[in-house]
Write a protein that holds these residues in place. Sequence first.
Motif, short mmCIF file in Angstrom:
data_model
loop_
_atom_site.label_atom_id
_atom_site.label_comp_id
_atom_site.label_asym_id
_atom_site.label_seq_id
_atom_site.Cartn_x
_atom_site.Cartn_y
_atom_site.Cartn_z
N GLY A 196 0.82 -1.20 0.00
CA GLY A 196 0.00 0.00 0.00
C GLY A 196 0.86 1.26 0.00
N SER A 197 1.90 1.26 0.82
CA SER A 197 2.80 2.41 0.87
C SER A 197 3.53 2.59 -0.46
CB SER A 197 3.82 2.23 2.00
OG SER A 197 3.16 2.14 3.26
N ASN A 198 3.96 1.48 -1.07
CA ASN A 198 4.63 1.55 -2.38
C ASN A 198 3.67 2.09 -3.45
OD1 ASN A 198 7.03 0.55 -1.38
ND2 ASN A 198 6.59 -1.57 -1.96
N LEU A 199 2.41 1.67 -3.37
CA LEU A 199 1.42 2.13 -4.35
C LEU A 199 1.17 3.63 -4.20
CD1 LEU A 199 -0.65 1.56 -6.56
CD2 LEU A 199 -2.30 0.98 -4.75
N VAL A 200 1.08 4.10 -2.98
CA VAL A 200 0.88 5.54 -2.74
C VAL A 200 2.04 6.33 -3.32
CG1 VAL A 200 0.80 7.33 -0.96
CG2 VAL A 200 -0.61 5.27 -0.74
N GLU A 201 3.28 5.90 -3.06
CA GLU A 201 4.45 6.60 -3.59
C GLU A 201 4.49 6.52 -5.11
OE1 GLU A 201 6.42 8.54 -1.85
OE2 GLU A 201 5.06 8.05 -0.19
N PHE A 202 4.09 5.39 -5.67
CA PHE A 202 4.05 5.24 -7.13
C PHE A 202 3.06 6.23 -7.74
CE2 PHE A 202 1.75 3.30 -10.73
CZ PHE A 202 2.80 3.18 -11.64
N LEU A 203 1.87 6.33 -7.17
CA LEU A 203 0.85 7.24 -7.70
C LEU A 203 1.30 8.70 -7.57
CD1 LEU A 203 -2.42 5.52 -6.41
CD2 LEU A 203 -1.41 5.41 -8.70
N LYS A 204 1.94 9.01 -6.47
CA LYS A 204 2.45 10.37 -6.31
C LYS A 204 3.52 10.68 -7.37
CE LYS A 204 1.76 11.00 -1.31
NZ LYS A 204 2.45 11.16 0.00
N SER A 205 4.32 9.67 -7.69
CA SER A 205 5.42 9.88 -8.64
C SER A 205 4.93 10.14 -10.06
CB SER A 205 6.36 8.66 -8.64
OG SER A 205 5.76 7.55 -9.30
N VAL A 206 3.68 9.78 -10.36
CA VAL A 206 3.14 10.03 -11.70
C VAL A 206 2.15 11.20 -11.68
CG1 VAL A 206 3.52 7.68 -12.50
CG2 VAL A 206 1.35 8.25 -11.40
N GLY A 207 2.20 12.00 -10.62
CA GLY A 207 1.46 13.25 -10.60
C GLY A 207 0.12 13.24 -9.91
N ILE A 208 -0.23 12.17 -9.20
CA ILE A 208 -1.52 12.11 -8.52
C ILE A 208 -1.38 12.67 -7.11
CG2 ILE A 208 -3.36 10.59 -7.69
CD1 ILE A 208 -2.70 8.72 -10.00
N GLU A 209 -2.23 13.60 -6.78
CA GLU A 209 -2.17 14.25 -5.47
C GLU A 209 -2.84 13.36 -4.42
OE1 GLU A 209 -3.73 18.30 -3.18
OE2 GLU A 209 -3.90 18.14 -5.38
N LEU A 210 -2.08 12.95 -3.43
CA LEU A 210 -2.59 12.12 -2.33
C LEU A 210 -2.14 12.72 -1.01
CD1 LEU A 210 -1.87 8.53 -3.71
CD2 LEU A 210 -4.13 9.55 -3.40
N GLN A 211 -3.03 12.70 -0.05
CA GLN A 211 -2.70 13.19 1.28
C GLN A 211 -3.27 12.25 2.32
OE1 GLN A 211 -5.00 16.88 2.15
NE2 GLN A 211 -5.79 16.61 0.07
N PRO A 212 -2.74 12.25 3.55
CA PRO A 212 -3.23 11.34 4.58
C PRO A 212 -4.72 11.51 4.81
CG PRO A 212 -1.17 12.34 5.26
CD PRO A 212 -1.59 13.05 4.01
N GLY A 213 -5.40 10.38 5.04
CA GLY A 213 -6.83 10.40 5.32
C GLY A 213 -7.09 10.41 6.81
N ARG A 214 -8.22 9.81 7.19
CA ARG A 214 -8.61 9.83 8.60
C ARG A 214 -7.86 8.80 9.44
NH1 ARG A 214 -15.10 9.94 8.51
NH2 ARG A 214 -14.72 8.10 7.22
N THR A 215 -7.24 7.82 8.78
CA THR A 215 -6.44 6.82 9.51
C THR A 215 -5.08 6.73 8.83
OG1 THR A 215 -6.96 4.83 8.21
CG2 THR A 215 -8.59 5.52 9.86
#
Length: 227
Positions: free
Chosen positions: A185-204
């Motif tokens: 999951g952490s690798n996927l988040v970093e991967f998506l960020k690396s291709v320009g997708i804006e992600l930020q921490p959620g409620r958990t």
Amino acid sequence: MAQLSSFKELRVPQRNGSVAAIIGYSFLLYFSYLAIRNLFLIPQLSLLLRMASLLWLLLVLTGVILSIVDDGGIRQFLINRLGAFSNRQVVRATPEGSAETISFGFLMFGRFLSYLVIDVRAISSIGWHSGQGTAMAGRDLNDWTVVIWYHSPRTQDTRSYPEMRVEEVFVIGEYGTKASAEAFGSNLVEFLKSVGIELQPGRTEREFKTPSRPYENEGSDSPGPIS
């Protein structure tokens, strides 16, 4: 300017599911063959056995038809079944520099076949959660999964109710331990960020969301209970 044919990939961890798929499909085909033989090739068979054979064929046919409808057509139904025989499951971002679509699929015979293609603007959140088994047993059964929530035409006009999310959910990869789900999951988040997708921490700590992710009148972010 990035070419639309360029892409970036992330490997999806998996166990070898081809053996289980072969056993399962062989079971269905063998007993379907027996049922057809009972109906058409053995005239002296009892009425009870004929009815049982007919019922089996109807159940199999109904299951196949429902799966085809749920998958969105015969082509997608076949692709989804073929995926069990590929040892290279991937997430693909296209184009590579600034992704417009995210595809979940696999490589087979030199071709990329996708289970799902999502416009990046439709992505709502990424998370990893335990499943129903853990919640029912009261202990960790290593049924953790990584999921993506996304908006689709089917949910566009759906009303939102308390404790219910209206987006579609897609499970990425297979069930596994909490540690493996967290790592991927952490690798996927970093991967998506690396291709320009804006992600930020959620409620958990197990959720990352995009700006399109609403929180009003929503309960659990998990497709099942969270341990």
